[in-house]
Design a protein around this motif. Structure first.
Motif, PDB file in Angstrom:
ATOM      1  N   GLY A  95      36.409  52.466  56.527  1.00 19.14           N
ATOM      2  CA  GLY A  95      37.029  51.600  57.847  1.00 19.14           C
ATOM      3  C   GLY A  95      36.555  50.555  58.250  1.00 19.14           C
ATOM      4  O   GLY A  95      36.410  50.135  59.504  1.00 19.14           O
TER       5      GLY A  95
ATOM      6  N   TRP B 112      38.369  47.867  60.338  1.00 16.84           N
ATOM      7  CA  TRP B 112      38.910  48.389  61.736  1.00 16.84           C
ATOM      8  C   TRP B 112      37.665  48.093  62.909  1.00 16.84           C
ATOM      9  O   TRP B 112      36.526  48.173  62.724  1.00 16.84           O
ATOM     10  CB  TRP B 112      38.731  50.064  61.722  1.00 16.84           C
ATOM     11  CG  TRP B 112      40.116  50.347  61.021  1.00 16.84           C
ATOM     12  CD1 TRP B 112      39.966  50.811  59.578  1.00 16.84           C
ATOM     13  CD2 TRP B 112      41.434  50.913  61.352  1.00 16.84           C
ATOM     14  NE1 TRP B 112      41.288  51.365  59.235  1.00 16.84           N
ATOM     15  CE2 TRP B 112      42.099  51.385  60.335  1.00 16.84           C
ATOM     16  CE3 TRP B 112      42.045  50.773  62.709  1.00 16.84           C
ATOM     17  CZ2 TRP B 112      43.324  51.710  60.428  1.00 16.84           C
ATOM     18  CZ3 TRP B 112      43.343  51.131  62.844  1.00 16.84           C
ATOM     19  CH2 TRP B 112      43.946  51.768  61.610  1.00 16.84           C
TER      20      TRP B 112
ATOM     21  N   LEU C  96      40.092  51.434  67.748  1.00 17.51           N
ATOM     22  CA  LEU C  96      40.142  52.834  67.387  1.00 17.51           C
ATOM     23  C   LEU C  96      40.328  53.457  68.752  1.00 17.51           C
ATOM     24  O   LEU C  96      40.072  54.954  68.464  1.00 17.51           O
ATOM     25  CB  LEU C  96      39.051  52.997  66.401  1.00 17.51           C
ATOM     26  CG  LEU C  96      39.096  52.419  64.854  1.00 17.51           C
ATOM     27  CD1 LEU C  96      37.892  52.521  64.241  1.00 17.51           C
ATOM     28  CD2 LEU C  96      40.248  53.087  64.138  1.00 17.51           C
TER      29      LEU C  96
ATOM     30  N   ALA D 177      45.606  54.698  66.470  1.00 21.44           N
ATOM     31  CA  ALA D 177      44.820  53.944  65.363  1.00 21.44           C
ATOM     32  C   ALA D 177      43.745  54.981  64.834  1.00 21.44           C
ATOM     33  O   ALA D 177      43.851  54.937  63.690  1.00 21.44           O
ATOM     34  CB  ALA D 177      44.086  52.830  66.347  1.00 21.44           C
TER      35      ALA D 177
ATOM     36  N   LEU E 267      43.145  55.626  60.870  1.00 22.21           N
ATOM     37  CA  LEU E 267      41.702  55.761  60.217  1.00 22.21           C
ATOM     38  C   LEU E 267      41.819  57.091  59.394  1.00 22.21           C
ATOM     39  O   LEU E 267      41.146  57.220  58.278  1.00 22.21           O
ATOM     40  CB  LEU E 267      40.659  55.372  61.157  1.00 22.21           C
ATOM     41  CG  LEU E 267      39.416  55.551  60.514  1.00 22.21           C
ATOM     42  CD1 LEU E 267      39.085  54.311  59.419  1.00 22.21           C
ATOM     43  CD2 LEU E 267      38.399  55.402  61.659  1.00 22.21           C
TER      44      LEU E 267
END
Length: 191
Positions: free
Chosen positions: A51, A54, A59, A64, A68
């Motif tokens: 990830g 991101w 996050l 979100a 992930l």
């Protein structure tokens, strides 16, 4: 023995009632703890976390984070479309008492970069949880998972000057093959 018949560790080990971390699959229940762990790296690379694209701020949103988690789980599945240069990877989180203290990734195959520098298994432990044996235990716990994935032996690498990671790998049976591009390359049997 203690008064209740339980075995007691020898004095001086500093391991009384200490619980060692285990590996857990990515799960939404770790949302807050995962964010705290990731933030503690303060921009440093979180090897094995996945990830990378991101943003931590994004996050914080549960939706979100849910995406992930789904993305990390999907990366382990055959046939999942991956970014160029990436290989299938089983992502696991290093967890102690329901608190995420690190990340571990088992890459299912080696491309040129992974063969020379990255290896099959990458891991990182948050700064506040280091030097307590968690990385060594996580690597030990990852070896049977790699074996189940059909990977044997596994390649594990570390920076040439990272004495802690070097000791972790050697304690888990790592045999040094060579040093390439500043990375010590070790092979560990999983069978």
């Amino acid at each position: 023995m203690t008064s209740d018949g339980a075995a007691q560790e020898p004095r001086g080990t500093g391991r009384y009632d200490r619980r060692m971390a285990s590996l857990a699959h990515p799960d939404e229940k770790f949302h807050v703890s995962w964010l705290e762990c990731a933030a503690e790296f303060d921009g440093a690379r979180r090897d094995g976390a996945g990830g990378e694209e991101w943003l931590l701020e994004d996050l914080r949103d549960p939706g979100a984070f849910r995406r992930l988690v789904a993305e990390l789980k999907a990366q382990a599945l055959p046939g999942t479309a991956l970014k160029p240069g990436y290989v299938s990877c089983t992502h696991l989180w290093i967890v102690e008492d329901e608190t995420v203290i690190g990340f571990l990734g088992i890459r299912h195959e080696l491309n040129d970069f992974l063969l020379n520098e990255g290896g099959h298994i990458g891991y990182s432990v948050r700064p506040s949880a280091r030097r307590r044996g968690h990385a060594g235990q996580a690597l030990k716990n990852a070896l049977p998972v790699a074996r189940e994935l059909g990977i044997s032996p596994v390649l594990v690498t570390c920076d040439e000057d990272n004495a802690g990671s070097r000791a972790t790998i050697e304690k888990n049976g790592g045999i040094l093959e060579d040093i390439r591009h500043g990375k010590r390359r070790y092979w560990i049997a999983t069978a």
